[in-house]
Design a protein around this motif. Structure first.
Motif, PDB file in Angstrom:
ATOM      1  N   PHE A 110     -33.626   2.009  24.828  1.00  0.00           N
ATOM      2  CA  PHE A 110     -33.155   0.998  23.866  1.00  0.00           C
ATOM      3  C   PHE A 110     -31.900   0.293  24.358  1.00  0.00           C
ATOM      4  CE2 PHE A 110     -30.281  -0.148  20.408  1.00  0.00           C
ATOM      5  CZ  PHE A 110     -31.059  -1.065  19.726  1.00  0.00           C
ATOM      6  N   PHE A 111     -30.930   1.047  24.863  1.00  0.00           N
ATOM      7  CA  PHE A 111     -29.672   0.436  25.283  1.00  0.00           C
ATOM      8  C   PHE A 111     -29.868  -0.435  26.528  1.00  0.00           C
ATOM      9  CE2 PHE A 111     -28.268   4.099  22.774  1.00  0.00           C
ATOM     10  CZ  PHE A 111     -27.401   3.460  21.896  1.00  0.00           C
ATOM     11  N   GLN A 112     -30.810  -0.074  27.394  1.00  0.00           N
ATOM     12  CA  GLN A 112     -31.136  -0.934  28.532  1.00  0.00           C
ATOM     13  C   GLN A 112     -31.818  -2.217  28.067  1.00  0.00           C
ATOM     14  OE1 GLN A 112     -33.413   1.989  30.752  1.00  0.00           O
ATOM     15  NE2 GLN A 112     -31.769   2.252  32.243  1.00  0.00           N
ATOM     16  N   LYS A 113     -32.651  -2.113  27.034  1.00  0.00           N
ATOM     17  CA  LYS A 113     -33.263  -3.322  26.457  1.00  0.00           C
ATOM     18  C   LYS A 113     -32.190  -4.259  25.922  1.00  0.00           C
ATOM     19  CE  LYS A 113     -37.497  -0.911  24.985  1.00  0.00           C
ATOM     20  NZ  LYS A 113     -38.275  -0.427  23.822  1.00  0.00           N
ATOM     21  N   LEU A 114     -31.229  -3.670  25.213  1.00  0.00           N
ATOM     22  CA  LEU A 114     -30.133  -4.467  24.659  1.00  0.00           C
ATOM     23  C   LEU A 114     -29.319  -5.108  25.779  1.00  0.00           C
ATOM     24  CD1 LEU A 114     -28.460  -5.370  22.215  1.00  0.00           C
ATOM     25  CD2 LEU A 114     -27.185  -3.220  22.410  1.00  0.00           C
ATOM     26  N   GLN A 115     -29.027  -4.327  26.822  1.00  0.00           N
ATOM     27  CA  GLN A 115     -28.276  -4.847  27.958  1.00  0.00           C
ATOM     28  C   GLN A 115     -29.032  -5.981  28.645  1.00  0.00           C
ATOM     29  OE1 GLN A 115     -27.291  -1.853  30.848  1.00  0.00           O
ATOM     30  NE2 GLN A 115     -26.306  -3.289  32.249  1.00  0.00           N
ATOM     31  N   SER A 116     -30.340  -5.822  28.804  1.00  0.00           N
ATOM     32  CA  SER A 116     -31.159  -6.845  29.455  1.00  0.00           C
ATOM     33  C   SER A 116     -31.175  -8.133  28.645  1.00  0.00           C
ATOM     34  CB  SER A 116     -32.588  -6.328  29.656  1.00  0.00           C
ATOM     35  OG  SER A 116     -33.381  -7.277  30.330  1.00  0.00           O
ATOM     36  N   LEU A 117     -31.287  -8.010  27.325  1.00  0.00           N
ATOM     37  CA  LEU A 117     -31.293  -9.194  26.470  1.00  0.00           C
ATOM     38  C   LEU A 117     -29.963  -9.938  26.560  1.00  0.00           C
ATOM     39  CD1 LEU A 117     -32.497 -10.997  24.259  1.00  0.00           C
ATOM     40  CD2 LEU A 117     -31.635  -9.357  22.575  1.00  0.00           C
ATOM     41  N   LEU A 118     -28.853  -9.207  26.470  1.00  0.00           N
ATOM     42  CA  LEU A 118     -27.532  -9.837  26.531  1.00  0.00           C
ATOM     43  C   LEU A 118     -27.286 -10.463  27.903  1.00  0.00           C
ATOM     44  CD1 LEU A 118     -25.404  -7.180  24.601  1.00  0.00           C
ATOM     45  CD2 LEU A 118     -26.278  -9.375  23.760  1.00  0.00           C
ATOM     46  N   TYR A 119     -27.733  -9.777  28.966  1.00  0.00           N
ATOM     47  CA  TYR A 119     -27.598 -10.337  30.316  1.00  0.00           C
ATOM     48  C   TYR A 119     -28.427 -11.608  30.454  1.00  0.00           C
ATOM     49  CZ  TYR A 119     -27.952 -10.809  35.380  1.00  0.00           C
ATOM     50  OH  TYR A 119     -27.931 -11.306  36.664  1.00  0.00           O
ATOM     51  N   ASN A 120     -29.630 -11.590  29.886  1.00  0.00           N
ATOM     52  CA  ASN A 120     -30.507 -12.759  29.892  1.00  0.00           C
ATOM     53  C   ASN A 120     -29.789 -13.974  29.321  1.00  0.00           C
ATOM     54  OD1 ASN A 120     -33.220 -14.063  29.905  1.00  0.00           O
ATOM     55  ND2 ASN A 120     -33.916 -11.947  30.006  1.00  0.00           N
ATOM     56  N   LEU A 121     -29.146 -13.784  28.189  1.00  0.00           N
ATOM     57  CA  LEU A 121     -28.433 -14.874  27.523  1.00  0.00           C
ATOM     58  C   LEU A 121     -27.195 -15.282  28.318  1.00  0.00           C
ATOM     59  CD1 LEU A 121     -28.686 -13.558  23.848  1.00  0.00           C
ATOM     60  CD2 LEU A 121     -30.028 -15.401  24.879  1.00  0.00           C
ATOM     61  N   TRP A 122     -26.413 -14.280  28.749  1.00  0.00           N
ATOM     62  CA  TRP A 122     -25.191 -14.589  29.510  1.00  0.00           C
ATOM     63  C   TRP A 122     -25.503 -15.347  30.784  1.00  0.00           C
ATOM     64  CZ3 TRP A 122     -24.110 -13.064  34.523  1.00  0.00           C
ATOM     65  CH2 TRP A 122     -22.848 -13.429  35.004  1.00  0.00           C
ATOM     66  N   SER A 145     -32.968  -0.760  41.864  1.00  0.00           N
ATOM     67  CA  SER A 145     -34.273  -0.712  41.190  1.00  0.00           C
ATOM     68  C   SER A 145     -35.378  -0.317  42.161  1.00  0.00           C
ATOM     69  CB  SER A 145     -34.592  -2.056  40.529  1.00  0.00           C
ATOM     70  OG  SER A 145     -34.591  -3.109  41.466  1.00  0.00           O
ATOM     71  N   ASN A 146     -35.284  -0.763  43.421  1.00  0.00           N
ATOM     72  CA  ASN A 146     -36.277  -0.376  44.425  1.00  0.00           C
ATOM     73  C   ASN A 146     -36.310   1.138  44.623  1.00  0.00           C
ATOM     74  OD1 ASN A 146     -36.895  -3.065  44.846  1.00  0.00           O
ATOM     75  ND2 ASN A 146     -35.737  -3.235  46.756  1.00  0.00           N
ATOM     76  N   ILE A 147     -35.128   1.725  44.769  1.00  0.00           N
ATOM     77  CA  ILE A 147     -35.056   3.165  45.032  1.00  0.00           C
ATOM     78  C   ILE A 147     -35.469   3.961  43.800  1.00  0.00           C
ATOM     79  CG2 ILE A 147     -33.515   5.077  45.605  1.00  0.00           C
ATOM     80  CD1 ILE A 147     -34.287   3.305  47.970  1.00  0.00           C
ATOM     81  N   LYS A 148     -35.101   3.491  42.614  1.00  0.00           N
ATOM     82  CA  LYS A 148     -35.541   4.185  41.395  1.00  0.00           C
ATOM     83  C   LYS A 148     -37.067   4.189  41.305  1.00  0.00           C
ATOM     84  CE  LYS A 148     -31.359   3.221  38.728  1.00  0.00           C
ATOM     85  NZ  LYS A 148     -30.743   2.397  37.656  1.00  0.00           N
ATOM     86  N   ARG A 149     -37.678   3.090  41.730  1.00  0.00           N
ATOM     87  CA  ARG A 149     -39.139   3.018  41.737  1.00  0.00           C
ATOM     88  C   ARG A 149     -39.723   3.994  42.771  1.00  0.00           C
ATOM     89  NH1 ARG A 149     -43.740   2.367  38.974  1.00  0.00           N
ATOM     90  NH2 ARG A 149     -45.329   1.193  40.119  1.00  0.00           N
ATOM     91  N   ILE A 150     -39.081   4.112  43.912  1.00  0.00           N
ATOM     92  CA  ILE A 150     -39.508   5.060  44.944  1.00  0.00           C
ATOM     93  C   ILE A 150     -39.484   6.485  44.394  1.00  0.00           C
ATOM     94  CG2 ILE A 150     -38.761   6.135  47.105  1.00  0.00           C
ATOM     95  CD1 ILE A 150     -40.219   3.556  47.590  1.00  0.00           C
ATOM     96  N   VAL A 151     -38.403   6.813  43.679  1.00  0.00           N
ATOM     97  CA  VAL A 151     -38.282   8.151  43.080  1.00  0.00           C
ATOM     98  C   VAL A 151     -39.365   8.352  42.025  1.00  0.00           C
ATOM     99  CG1 VAL A 151     -36.794   9.655  41.700  1.00  0.00           C
ATOM    100  CG2 VAL A 151     -35.806   8.259  43.538  1.00  0.00           C
ATOM    101  N   GLY A 180     -39.186   1.107  35.860  1.00  0.00           N
ATOM    102  CA  GLY A 180     -40.024   1.852  34.927  1.00  0.00           C
ATOM    103  C   GLY A 180     -39.742   1.481  33.482  1.00  0.00           C
ATOM    104  N   LYS A 181     -40.055   2.393  32.569  1.00  0.00           N
ATOM    105  CA  LYS A 181     -39.851   2.149  31.146  1.00  0.00           C
ATOM    106  C   LYS A 181     -38.367   2.281  30.823  1.00  0.00           C
ATOM    107  CE  LYS A 181     -41.575   3.462  26.572  1.00  0.00           C
ATOM    108  NZ  LYS A 181     -42.471   4.367  25.807  1.00  0.00           N
ATOM    109  N   ILE A 182     -37.805   1.258  30.188  1.00  0.00           N
ATOM    110  CA  ILE A 182     -36.369   1.268  29.909  1.00  0.00           C
ATOM    111  C   ILE A 182     -36.107   1.704  28.473  1.00  0.00           C
ATOM    112  CG2 ILE A 182     -35.916  -0.475  31.652  1.00  0.00           C
ATOM    113  CD1 ILE A 182     -35.690  -2.565  29.504  1.00  0.00           C
TER     114      ILE A 182
END
Length: 517
Positions: A194-206, A390-396, A190-192
């Motif tokens: 700010f801190f999840q956005k930051l985490q996703s960006l850093l993970y993307n780079l790492w 992520s699958n289960i969070k989407r189910i919820v 779903g919609k993430i």
């Protein structure tokens, strides 16, 4: 009349043979749920007249498929069971540790399978040729298998039973926006924030640094031992992939942009209902108050749960007003409640289709979720790895079930979740809505997959589908060279303006000094 019919049949066979191809399928992941997804594809390819050789951990063993040769590498299940990946599976490790374990385990299993006697025979037989190679690309489990493409110099179609890691999108020039399409290992849905956005960006780079500077060079060194030192760089071989088939569910997965040679398919493994074993059928039929089906899939096994978690689950199930059918992988479940029946193996699709099933307690694997939606069964998810959270969070989010995290699981939490899902008809109604979306497809997943595989064969790699972004460097794709040029221009203009202003000030000061004098 009979000779005419014989001639027509002979001509048809000749025409069919002319369109047949020699296909090598490589499905190395020792996981039944993954293999079950792909089995219908190699079966259908064989039935359509293609000569198919498959390397798999779970052969079909169907002797009626005369065009199919299966090489059984199921011995690598032992590698999986003894790996650190399984040992850490039930621990709250960081995503970085899990990614590292997946890469290392995949390389070990790939190399062990390549050393198999029958595979060595194929590799050493120079007469063998293939028209297409079909490679399972589950996360980063299969880098080494792209060495086969270097040996046989033919088009490659990748296929995944769930999402894929970033580098496969990179190889085909597919966009991977860290907010629009966060990696499945992060467990976002779903919609993430700010801190999840930051985490996703850093993970993307790492992840890209980790893969391109460590994993890929290491896999390339191993590949050269088996496929020859004259092979191209392994990354260049993967980048030359013709097509990627991704098992993406239109209900569970968020919409994302894809280039033309990434094709989404779903529900490959859904099959026609078969009669249940008599003991299971009698148990379900007699459970008029309802049954809760409990299974953590083929990779996450109930027997590997900690004693503490297992005891909490047993207490919760024992207090339910329903009978429970539990896929428990040993002969004996300690402290088994009287309302619980266990079996080492269960025909899941057929069980979920029984009208007395009230809820499905699952680990949240994509195949299990597809089966539940197909049979309109609401879910309680206990996720563990990869795409499961992520699958289960989407189910919820869609109102089709509840989630209970295994790290904080208690009797009260699990019992409450099961009772709510089984007792509130709204959950089943939402699952039924999801089923109507999944059913509304132009063709079956297997037919779509096979059509695209044959499309690549017909067009010898289908290079016309390839995005030019796939051949761009990192600097070109993100226009870093353009950004540096613009920065240099801005800096030059700033420097020039600063010089002009400085000169003007000096001139003004000089004029003022002259006037004062």
């Amino acid at each position: 009349m009979i000779p005419i019919i014989i001639n027509i049949l002979w001509i048809s066979l000749c025409l069919h043979g002319a369109n047949s191809a020699k296909i090598l399928g490589i499905f190395p992941a020792p996981s039944f749920s993954h293999q079950q997804t792909f089995q219908p594809i190699w079966k259908e390819l064989s039935l359509r007249g293609h000569n198919v050789t498959v390397i798999t951990t779970n052969p079909l063993g169907n002797n009626s498929l005369i065009n199919l040769t299966e090489i059984n590498v199921g011995f690598t299940y032992e590698h999986l069971l003894n790996s650190s990946f399984i040992q850490h599976l039930y621990e709250p490790d960081s995503v970085f540790r899990k990614v590292y374990d997946i890469h290392r385990l995949g390389l070990e299993i790939n190399e062990a399978q390549i050393m198999h006697e029958k595979i060595q025979h194929i590799l050493n037989e120079n007469e063998t040729k293939f028209d297409l190679i079909l490679i399972q690309v589950v996360q980063s489990f299969t880098d080494l298998t792209f060495g086969y493409a270097a040996k046989y110099k033919c088009p490659v179609v990748g296929i995944s039973s769930l999402g894929v890691f970033f580098h496969f999108h990179d190889f085909l020039g597919n966009p991977t926006h860290p907010v629009v399409s966060p990696d499945m290992m992060l467990g976002f849905a779903g919609k993430i924030n700010f801190f999840q956005k930051l985490q996703s960006l850093l993970y993307n780079l790492w992840y890209r640094l980790f893969y391109y500077w460590y994993i890929l060079p290491n896999a390339d060194r191993v590949a050269r031992k088996h496929f020859g030192d004259d092979m191209p760089y392994l990354g260049d071989i993967e980048r030359n992939m013709s097509l990627l088939l991704v098992n993406s569910n239109p209900v569970i997965h968020a919409v994302r942009p894809n280039v033309p040679n990434i094709v989404e398919i779903c529900r490959l493994h859904i099959s026609e209902k078969k009669p249940l074993p008599k003991d299971i059928k009698d148990y379900l039929d007699s459970s008029t108050q309802g049954v809760v089906y409990f299974s953590l899939g083929s990779n996450v096994k109930s027997t590997y749960l900690s004693v503490e978690v297992r005891q909490e689950i047993i207490k919760a199930l024992g207090e339910l007003p329903y009978n429970v059918l539990w896929k428990w992988e040993t002969d004996h479940l300690p402290d088994r409640p009287p309302n619980v029946l266990t079996r080492k193996w269960l025909p899941q699709q057929d069980i979920l289709g029984h009208p007395n099933i009230k809820a499905f307690v699952t680990q949240g694997g994509l195949q299990s979720i597809e089966e539940a939606i197909t049979n309109e069964v609401p879910l309680v998810g206990i996720p563990f790895i990869t795409d499961q959270p992520s699958n289960i969070k989407r189910i919820v989010e869609l109102g089709m079930g509840q989630m209970v995290e295994q790290q904080t699981l208690t009797k009260e939490k699990l019992k409450k979740a099961i009772l709510e899902v089984a007792g509130d008809p709204e959950y089943k109604e939402n699952v039924s809505k999801a089923k109507s979306i999944m059913d509304d497809q132009p063709m079956k997943g297997v037919d779509k997959a096979v059509w695209w595989i044959e499309y690549v064969i017909r067009h010898n790699g289908a290079k016309h589908l390839r995005s030019q972004a796939a051949d761009m460097s990192f600097f070109e794709y993100f226009m870093i060279d353009v950004a540096l040029f613009l920065f240099a221009c801005i800096f030059a203009m700033y420097y020039l303006v600063a010089k002009i202003v400085s000169a003007a000030k000096q001139c003004t000061n000089s004029n003022n000094k002259v006037k004062r004098n």
